[in-house]
Design a protein around this motif. Structure first.
Motif, PDB file in Angstrom:
ATOM      1  N   GLU A 181       9.072 -68.684 118.144  1.00  0.00           N
ATOM      2  CA  GLU A 181       9.464 -67.274 117.997  1.00  0.00           C
ATOM      3  C   GLU A 181       8.500 -66.357 118.744  1.00  0.00           C
ATOM      4  O   GLU A 181       8.910 -65.377 119.363  1.00  0.00           O
ATOM      5  CB  GLU A 181       9.510 -66.917 116.513  1.00  0.00           C
ATOM      6  CG  GLU A 181      10.128 -65.558 116.203  1.00  0.00           C
ATOM      7  CD  GLU A 181       9.088 -64.448 116.212  1.00  0.00           C
ATOM      8  OE1 GLU A 181       9.479 -63.290 116.415  1.00  0.00           O
ATOM      9  OE2 GLU A 181       7.901 -64.770 116.012  1.00  0.00           O
ATOM     10  N   SER A 182       7.214 -66.684 118.714  1.00  0.00           N
ATOM     11  CA  SER A 182       6.218 -65.854 119.395  1.00  0.00           C
ATOM     12  C   SER A 182       6.322 -65.966 120.908  1.00  0.00           C
ATOM     13  O   SER A 182       5.929 -65.046 121.634  1.00  0.00           O
ATOM     14  CB  SER A 182       4.807 -66.250 118.945  1.00  0.00           C
ATOM     15  OG  SER A 182       4.473 -67.551 119.416  1.00  0.00           O
ATOM     16  N   GLN A 183       6.863 -67.096 121.389  1.00  0.00           N
ATOM     17  CA  GLN A 183       6.989 -67.298 122.831  1.00  0.00           C
ATOM     18  C   GLN A 183       8.316 -66.783 123.380  1.00  0.00           C
ATOM     19  O   GLN A 183       8.389 -66.283 124.495  1.00  0.00           O
ATOM     20  CB  GLN A 183       6.863 -68.804 123.156  1.00  0.00           C
ATOM     21  CG  GLN A 183       5.517 -69.407 122.815  1.00  0.00           C
ATOM     22  CD  GLN A 183       4.386 -68.826 123.637  1.00  0.00           C
ATOM     23  OE1 GLN A 183       4.474 -68.744 124.866  1.00  0.00           O
ATOM     24  NE2 GLN A 183       3.308 -68.415 122.974  1.00  0.00           N
ATOM     25  N   SER A 187      13.874 -64.324 117.339  1.00  0.00           N
ATOM     26  CA  SER A 187      13.648 -64.647 115.929  1.00  0.00           C
ATOM     27  C   SER A 187      14.911 -65.143 115.238  1.00  0.00           C
ATOM     28  O   SER A 187      14.883 -66.128 114.489  1.00  0.00           O
ATOM     29  CB  SER A 187      13.109 -63.416 115.195  1.00  0.00           C
ATOM     30  OG  SER A 187      11.929 -62.952 115.808  1.00  0.00           O
TER      31      SER A 187
END
Length: 234
Positions: A181-183, A187
């Motif tokens: 999700e951070s990359q 989400s």
């Protein structure tokens, strides 16, 4: 308002997802085996006459069952180094999951042991069974058979609770999801996929436990297990 799903982006991180699934499976299987074994021993102690051993087990069960799993993980991962016992995130996760599951298993198995009527034990003694044979064939196996569906429900819940271990940097499925999700900044897609994976894992574990119940206790217990477990997920 419109939203365009892009699940193809998530497919690029399949190695991270597979690694997270494998870690979740390993932690779950190991904690189930160790937690159940510890639960059997502690439940046997808790079913004895009042004494120091029973008091200690009672205290352990009440403390674990009435405190958050996350706090227990933090104590293991951040607290043990203060005592000179430094462990990895994976080891801390396994210890925390085992300690938590053992407490719940103890209470479930204790209920099964206490359901065994004294006359059954007396019958085993009359037949010349040794204490070990009475414990194995008259007490513990019938006790586990009676509570097997509830025990399996707890196993499934423990597998799902393994997601909490991401808080101590254990690279299981939830941690993999957070990384992806951070990359990708997708989400919605990430957590839809992860939700479906957890659902598949829970259903697979339910099926495996039902087969084990069929092998150990017969068709009736296996059927009760298959019926009871979906209620936990509801």
């Amino acid at each position: 308002m419109s939203y365009t799903f892009q699940f193809g982006v998530i497919a690029q991180y399949q190695n991270e997802i597979l690694a997270g699934i494998w870690m979740t499976i390993k932690l779950s299987v190991a904690s189930i085996i160790l937690g159940c074994a510890a639960g059997i021993v502690l439940a046997s102690v808790r079913s004895m006459k009042p004494g120091i051993g029973r008091i200690l087990v009672d205290a352990y069960v009440e403390i674990i069952r009435n405190t958050p799993f996350l706090v227990q993980l933090f104590i293991v991962y951040f607290g043990l180094p203060g005592l000179g016992l430094r462990v990895s995130a994976v080891t801390a996760a396994l210890i925390g999951m085992t300690i938590n599951l053992a407490a719940y298993s103890t209470e479930i198995i204790r209920a099964g042991i206490e359901s065994i009527h004294k006359s059954q034990i007396e019958a085993g003694e009359a037949l010349g069974f040794t204490r070990l044979q009475i414990y194995r064939h008259v007490i513990i196996m019938p006790a586990i058979a009676k509570v097997y569906p509830a025990l399996c429900s707890q196993f499934v819940l423990m597998m799902l609770a393994s997601s909490v271990c991401s808080a101590i940097s254990t690279k299981e499925l939830a941690a993999s999801a957070a990384f992806i999700e951070s990359q990708s900044f997708r989400s919605f897609e990430v957590y839809i996929v992860v939700t479906l994976i957890y659902l598949a894992l829970a259903l697979a574990l339910r099926g495996v436990l039902a087969m084990i119940g069929l092998w150990l206790f017969g068709r009736r217990v296996a059927r009760r297990t298959a019926i009871a477990l979906p209620e936990v997920q509801a």
